[in-house]
Design a protein around this motif. Structure first.
Motif, PDB file in Angstrom:
ATOM      1  N   ASP A 604      83.220 -31.411  10.916  1.00  0.00           N
ATOM      2  CA  ASP A 604      83.185 -32.841  11.247  1.00  0.00           C
ATOM      3  C   ASP A 604      84.363 -33.186  12.152  1.00  0.00           C
ATOM      4  O   ASP A 604      85.474 -32.676  11.966  1.00  0.00           O
ATOM      5  CB  ASP A 604      83.264 -33.690   9.982  1.00  0.00           C
ATOM      6  N   ARG A 621      78.892 -42.588  22.291  1.00  0.00           N
ATOM      7  CA  ARG A 621      77.662 -41.796  22.279  1.00  0.00           C
ATOM      8  C   ARG A 621      77.874 -40.398  22.854  1.00  0.00           C
ATOM      9  O   ARG A 621      77.173 -39.460  22.490  1.00  0.00           O
ATOM     10  CB  ARG A 621      76.562 -42.516  23.070  1.00  0.00           C
ATOM     11  N   SER A 626      81.578 -37.577  14.236  1.00  0.00           N
ATOM     12  CA  SER A 626      80.644 -37.965  13.174  1.00  0.00           C
ATOM     13  C   SER A 626      81.249 -39.002  12.250  1.00  0.00           C
ATOM     14  O   SER A 626      80.555 -39.550  11.397  1.00  0.00           O
ATOM     15  CB  SER A 626      80.233 -36.732  12.360  1.00  0.00           C
ATOM     16  N   SER A 656      78.470 -51.798  11.607  1.00  0.00           N
ATOM     17  CA  SER A 656      77.072 -51.847  12.054  1.00  0.00           C
ATOM     18  C   SER A 656      76.863 -50.938  13.264  1.00  0.00           C
ATOM     19  O   SER A 656      75.875 -50.185  13.331  1.00  0.00           O
ATOM     20  CB  SER A 656      76.696 -53.289  12.396  1.00  0.00           C
ATOM     21  N   HIS A 659      77.095 -47.169  12.142  1.00  0.00           N
ATOM     22  CA  HIS A 659      75.909 -46.705  11.412  1.00  0.00           C
ATOM     23  C   HIS A 659      74.709 -46.576  12.327  1.00  0.00           C
ATOM     24  O   HIS A 659      73.863 -45.681  12.134  1.00  0.00           O
ATOM     25  CB  HIS A 659      75.611 -47.651  10.252  1.00  0.00           C
ATOM     26  N   SER A 660      74.603 -47.463  13.341  1.00  0.00           N
ATOM     27  CA  SER A 660      73.484 -47.342  14.279  1.00  0.00           C
ATOM     28  C   SER A 660      73.582 -46.064  15.107  1.00  0.00           C
ATOM     29  O   SER A 660      72.580 -45.583  15.629  1.00  0.00           O
ATOM     30  CB  SER A 660      73.448 -48.568  15.204  1.00  0.00           C
ATOM     31  N   LEU A 661      74.821 -45.525  15.215  1.00  0.00           N
ATOM     32  CA  LEU A 661      75.022 -44.264  15.941  1.00  0.00           C
ATOM     33  C   LEU A 661      75.116 -43.077  14.982  1.00  0.00           C
ATOM     34  O   LEU A 661      75.543 -41.994  15.379  1.00  0.00           O
ATOM     35  CB  LEU A 661      76.305 -44.344  16.778  1.00  0.00           C
ATOM     36  N   ASP A 662      74.727 -43.276  13.703  1.00  0.00           N
ATOM     37  CA  ASP A 662      74.784 -42.236  12.677  1.00  0.00           C
ATOM     38  C   ASP A 662      76.206 -41.738  12.451  1.00  0.00           C
ATOM     39  O   ASP A 662      76.449 -40.542  12.208  1.00  0.00           O
ATOM     40  CB  ASP A 662      73.880 -41.043  13.048  1.00  0.00           C
ATOM     41  N   LEU A 663      77.149 -42.649  12.505  1.00  0.00           N
ATOM     42  CA  LEU A 663      78.548 -42.308  12.241  1.00  0.00           C
ATOM     43  C   LEU A 663      78.978 -42.906  10.920  1.00  0.00           C
ATOM     44  O   LEU A 663      78.660 -44.066  10.613  1.00  0.00           O
ATOM     45  CB  LEU A 663      79.466 -42.840  13.352  1.00  0.00           C
ATOM     46  N   ALA A 664      79.704 -42.143  10.110  1.00  0.00           N
ATOM     47  CA  ALA A 664      80.289 -42.659   8.883  1.00  0.00           C
ATOM     48  C   ALA A 664      81.583 -43.395   9.211  1.00  0.00           C
ATOM     49  O   ALA A 664      82.220 -43.127  10.230  1.00  0.00           O
ATOM     50  CB  ALA A 664      80.558 -41.521   7.904  1.00  0.00           C
ATOM     51  N   ASP A 685      82.039 -46.418   4.244  1.00  0.00           N
ATOM     52  CA  ASP A 685      81.638 -45.258   3.453  1.00  0.00           C
ATOM     53  C   ASP A 685      82.763 -44.718   2.572  1.00  0.00           C
ATOM     54  O   ASP A 685      82.570 -44.520   1.371  1.00  0.00           O
ATOM     55  CB  ASP A 685      81.134 -44.160   4.393  1.00  0.00           C
TER      56      ASP A 685
END
Length: 711
Positions: A604, A621, A626, A656, A659-664, A685
Motif C-alpha cells: 500500500d 487519479r 491507496s 467523499s 472513497h469515490s476514487l477507492d481510496l481509504a 476509515d
C-alpha cells in the motif's frame, strides 16, 4: 625538428645553466662559468626536490642560500639575481605538471628561505671577519715595528677586500676610515661619508634603543651591539643594514676606537615586504586576505579600555550561477568590482574590508560606538551593491546576505566571532537573501547543535543509537487495532531521546537518510512479522513506514524493499509506505515508476499530510496511492463540541472524494473521543493519535491487540 622530449634531468640542467649565467658576472670567484654551473647544479636539484615535496621544508631553501655564500656569491646583487631566477624559472623547469598556483606559492616561500639562509651565512662570515679585523686592528697598534708592517698589510687586505661595509671612528664620532664596500652602499665619495659624525646618521625609523646602546659603547660600558638600522643615502633613498658596532681598546684596556660592520639588507628587506604583502593580501582583488584579517580581528576582540567591535560577514547571493553561466573570468571581474565598492564603504579609522575566499567578504569596524557604526556599515554595503555591474555588455544584479556580530572586546575569541557571523549570514540567506541579520546567541547554539548532530549521525547508526517506537492505527468502525506506524527515534549520548524532526532533515541533507531508512524498514518489517506470529488469531497487523523524498529517487528502493520482505517472510500486503504529498507534487513518471512497481506487488502507498501540499485533487487519479492520510490541521476544530462546521464540510468533501476514487482515509492527531466519533460519522476509515495511544515500544501494541481480540 623531432626528438625525445626533455627529461627532468635535462630541465634541471637548463635551470642551473640559466642560474649560473645570471650570477657569474657579480661573483668574486676564480671559477669559470661552466665550473660555477656545476657547483649550482646540486643546489638546483635541492630546490627542485623542495618544490615538489609533500610538505614545505624551509631548511632546504636556507641551505641553498648559505651555499651561495660558501660559493663566494656574497654580493647582494648575486642574491637578488638568484631570487629573480628562482622566481621566473624554478616552477617552469622543475614544476612538471603539478598545480601551478600551489607551486608558485611554494616557490615564493623557498625564495624567502633562501634569503634568510643567505643572510645567516653572511652574518656568520661577517662576525668572523669582525674578529679578524678587531684582532688586526689591535695588533697593528701593539706589535713591534717589524711586525707592524705585516699586520697592517693583513689588516688592509681584510679591510679593503671585505664584502661588507667597514668603518672606524674615534669615541667622539669622527669617522676615520671607511672601506670601498661601505662607500658603494652609500653611493657617495669618501669625503662625503667621512665628513659627518656618527651621531648625525639618524633615521626616523631608528629603534629607541639604537642610540642608547651607542652611548653605552662609547662610554666603555659595553663591548659591542647589533641592531637593524636604516640610513639616508645622499640621493635621499633608504639604506637598510644589519649593523654591528664593536669597541676597540688600547694595550692598557682603555676605549680608543669604535668599529662598525654594515651588511646591506635593503634588497632582502624589500623582498620580505613583498612576500609579506603577497602572504597577507588577496591576489585577485588586492584586499587583505584571511591571514591579515584574522590578525586584525584578534587585536580587535582582545582590546581593552571599553573597546567594542562590529563585524559584517558578506556572501554574494547566486554567485555560482554567474560563474557557471558566464565563466570564471566574468566572475572574477565581478568580485573585483564588488571589492572596490566594499573598499569605498570602509574608509573611517578602525574600519577594514577583507576577502576570505570565493565570494565571501568581511568588513570590520572598531571603537567605542560600534553598535551604531556596524549597522551603518551594513547599510552602506547593501546600498553599494544596488547598482548593477556591467560585464561584457551585460548588466549583472548583485545581491548579498550579511551576518552581523557586534559586542565588547575581551569576551570572545576571533574564531568564535567569525563562526557566529558565518551562521548569522546563512540565516539571512535562508530568509531570502539580499538582507542582513544580527547575531543571536540562541540561533548560534541551535546551528552548532545541528552541526554536531550532523557529524554524529553516521557513527550513531553504526553504534545502534537509533530505535523505533510504534503508534497504533485503529479502525474507526469497530475500534480494532489495524496496525501501527513506525517512528524512528535517536537516543543521543548527550541530548537524550531526539524526535525525527530533529535529525531526519539532517539525514536527508547528508544522504544518510537512505541507509537509515533501509534500517527502519528492515526493523519494522521484522517487527510486523513477529506480531503476526504471536497474534495469528487476531488477524494480520500492518506496518506503516515513512519514505523521504531522497529515498524515492534512490535506484535501490524497490529491490531493497523486495529483499527485506522476502528475508523476513512478510507479505507485501502487510506493508504500507507513507510518502508526503509535497514530495509527489508535480512528480513525473520516472519518480512514480518505483511506487507503481511496489503498488503492483501489493504494497500500500499512503499519501501523508494530505491537504498541506496544495496539490491538484484531480492529480490523485494518476498517483499509485491507496490511502490518504489527512493532516491533523483539518481535524483540530473537532476537538471541541460543537465541531467547527467549516472543518466538517472540508473533511466530508475529502472523504467523499477519496472513497469515490477507492481510496481509504486515515486521520492523524486524534486526541478526544468526540473527535474520534465525529470522524467515524464522516466515514473516515482509520485513525491514530494520543486518544488511542502515544508512540511506544512494540510490546504496547501487543497489549492493545490482545485487549481488542478479547473484547
Amino acid at each position: 625538428m623531432t626528438g625525445e622530449p626533455d627529461g627532468p634531468e635535462d630541465r634541471l640542467r637548463r635551470f642551473a645553466t640559466i642560474w649560473s649565467r645570471a650570477v657569474f658576472p657579480v661573483t668574486s670567484t676564480s671559477l669559470t662559468r661552466p665550473e660555477l654551473e656545476r657547483q649550482l647544479l646540486p643546489l638546483a636539484r635541492r630546490l627542485s626536490d623542495a618544490l615538489k615535496a609533500r610538505t614545505f621544508d624551509a631548511a632546504a631553501g636556507q641551505a641553498v642560500g648559505a651555499a651561495l655564500v660558501a660559493a663566494h656569491c656574497t654580493d647582494p646583487e648575486a642574491l637578488s639575481r638568484s631570487l629573480d631566477c628562482v622566481d621566473a624559472y624554478l616552477v617552469l623547469y622543475c614544476g612538471e605538471d603539478g598545480p601551478q598556483e600551489a607551486l608558485r606559492t611554494r616557490s615564493a616561500r623557498l625564495q624567502h628561505a633562501m634569503a634568510a639562509g643567505f643572510a645567516g651565512a653572511l652574518r656568520e662570515r661577517t662576525l668572523a671577519e669582525q674578529e679578524a679585523i678587531s684582532q688586526a686592528a689591535l695588533n697593528a697598534r701593539s706589535t713591534v715595528a717589524e711586525a707592524l708592517h705585516a699586520s697592517e698589510a693583513r689588516f688592509r687586505a681584510v679591510f679593503e677586500g671585505a664584502a661588507i661595509g667597514i668603518g672606524i671612528a674615534d669615541l667622539e664620532g669622527n669617522i676615520l676610515q671607511v672601506n670601498g664596500a661601505l662607500l658603494r652602499m652609500f653611493g657617495g665619495s669618501e669625503q662625503g661619508v667621512r665628513g659627518r659624525k656618527v651621531p648625525e646618521w639618524t633615521h626616523p625609523e631608528d629603534a629607541p634603543q639604537v642610540w642608547r646602546l651607542y652611548e653605552e659603547l662609547v662610554r666603555g660600558e659595553r663591548e659591542h651591539y647589533h641592531v637593524e638600522k636604516a640610513f639616508y643615502r645622499p640621493d635621499g633613498t633608504a639604506l637598510w643594514t644589519n649593523l654591528t658596532v664593536s669597541l676597540l681598546r688600547d694595550a692598557d684596556g682603555r676605549p680608543q676606537y669604535q668599529l662598525a660592520l654594515m651588511e646591506d639588507t635593503t634588497e632582502r628587506r624589500l623582498l620580505n615586504l613583498r612576500l609579506r604583502y603577497e602572504a597577507t593580501h588577496d591576489a585577485l582583488t588586492g584586499l587583505p586576505n584571511r591571514t591579515l584579517f584574522f590578525e586584525r580581528l584578534e587585536k580587535a576582540v582582545s582590546a581593552g579600555n571599553d573597546q567594542r567591535f562590529g563585524l559584517c560577514y558578506l556572501d554574494l547571493d547566486g554567485f555560482k550561477t554567474i560563474n557557471d553561466s558566464l565563466g570564471h573570468a566574468a566572475g572574477d571581474r565581478l568580485l573585483v568590482e564588488v571589492a572596490d565598492r566594499l573598499q569605498s564603504c570602509a574608509t573611517a579609522p578602525g574600519e577594514m574590508v577583507a576577502r576570505l575566499g570565493g565570494d565571501e567578504f568581511v568588513a570590520l569596524t572598531t571603537g567605542p560606538d560600534t553598535e551604531r557604526e556596524v549597522d551603518a556599515l551594513a547599510d552602506r554595503i547593501m546600498n553599494a551593491l544596488v547598482t548593477p555591474v556591467r560585464i561584457d555588455g551585460r548588466e549583472l544584479t548583485v545581491r548579498g546576505s550579511i551576518g552581523i556580530v557586534e559586542g565588547p572586546a575581551g569576551e570572545r575569541g576571533p574564531a568564535e566571532v567569525l563562526r557566529s557571523a558565518d551562521i548569522t549570514m546563512y540565516r539571512a540567506k535562508s530568509a531570502g537573501g539580499n538582507r542582513f541579520e544580527l547575531a543571536d546567541p540562541e540561533a548560534d547554539a541551535r546551528a552548532i547543535t545541528r552541526h554536531g548532530l550532523t557529524t554524529a549521525l553516521p557513527a550513531a547508526l553504526d553504534r545502534g543509537e537509533f530505535f523505533i517506537e510504534y503508534q497504533p492505527l485503529v479502525h474507526l468502525g469497530d475500534g480494532s487495532v489495524h496496525g501501527a506506524e513506525a517512528l524512528v527515534r535517536w537516543l543521543h549520548p548527550q541530548h537524550g531521546v531526539l524526535g525525527p524532526d530533529r535529525f531526519i532533515p539532517l539525514a536527508e541533507h547528508t544522504g544518510l537518510i537512505v541507509p537509515l531508512g533501509r534500517w527502519v524498514l528492515e526493523q519494522s518489517v521484522r517487527q510486523a512479522r513477529q506480531w503476526q506470529e504471536r497474534h495469528a488469531d487476531s488477524g494480520p497487523l500492518r506496518i506503516n513506514v515513512n519514505l523521504s523524498p531522497c529515498q524515492l529517487t534512490h535506484p535501490g528502493l524497490v529491490q531493497d524493499t523486495v529483499d527485506i520482505l522476502e528475508r523476513e517472510g512478510l507479505d507485501a500486503e502487510a506493508l504500507c509506505l507513507e510518502v508526503t504529498e509535497s514530495a509527489l507534487i508535480g512528480a513525473d513518471d520516472d519518480l512514480l515508476k518505483p511506487l507503481r512497481r511496489l503498488a503492483e506487488m501489493g504494497v500500500d502507498i499512503a499519501l501523508d499530510d494530505f491537504g498541506t501540499g496544495y496539490s491538484n485533487l484531480a492529480n490523485l487519479r494518476r498517483l499509485p496511492v491507496s490511502i490518504l492520510k489527512l493532516d491533523r490541521s483539518f481535524t483540530q476544530g473537532m476537538q471541541q463540541f460543537p465541531a467547527d462546521p467549516v472543518d466538517l464540510k472540508i473533511v466530508e468533501g475529502i472523504v467523499s472524494l477519496a472513497h469515490s476514487l477507492d481510496l481509504a482515509v486515515t486521520v492523524e492527531g486524534v486526541e478526544t473521543g468526540a473527535q474520534a466519533e465525529q470522524l467515524r460519522i464522516l466515514g473516515c476509515d482509520t485513525a491514530q493519535g494520543w486518544y488511542y495511544a502515544r508512540p511506544g515500544p512494540p510490546e504496547r501494541l501487543h497489549e492493545l491487540a490482545l485487549v481488542d481480540a478479547t473484547g
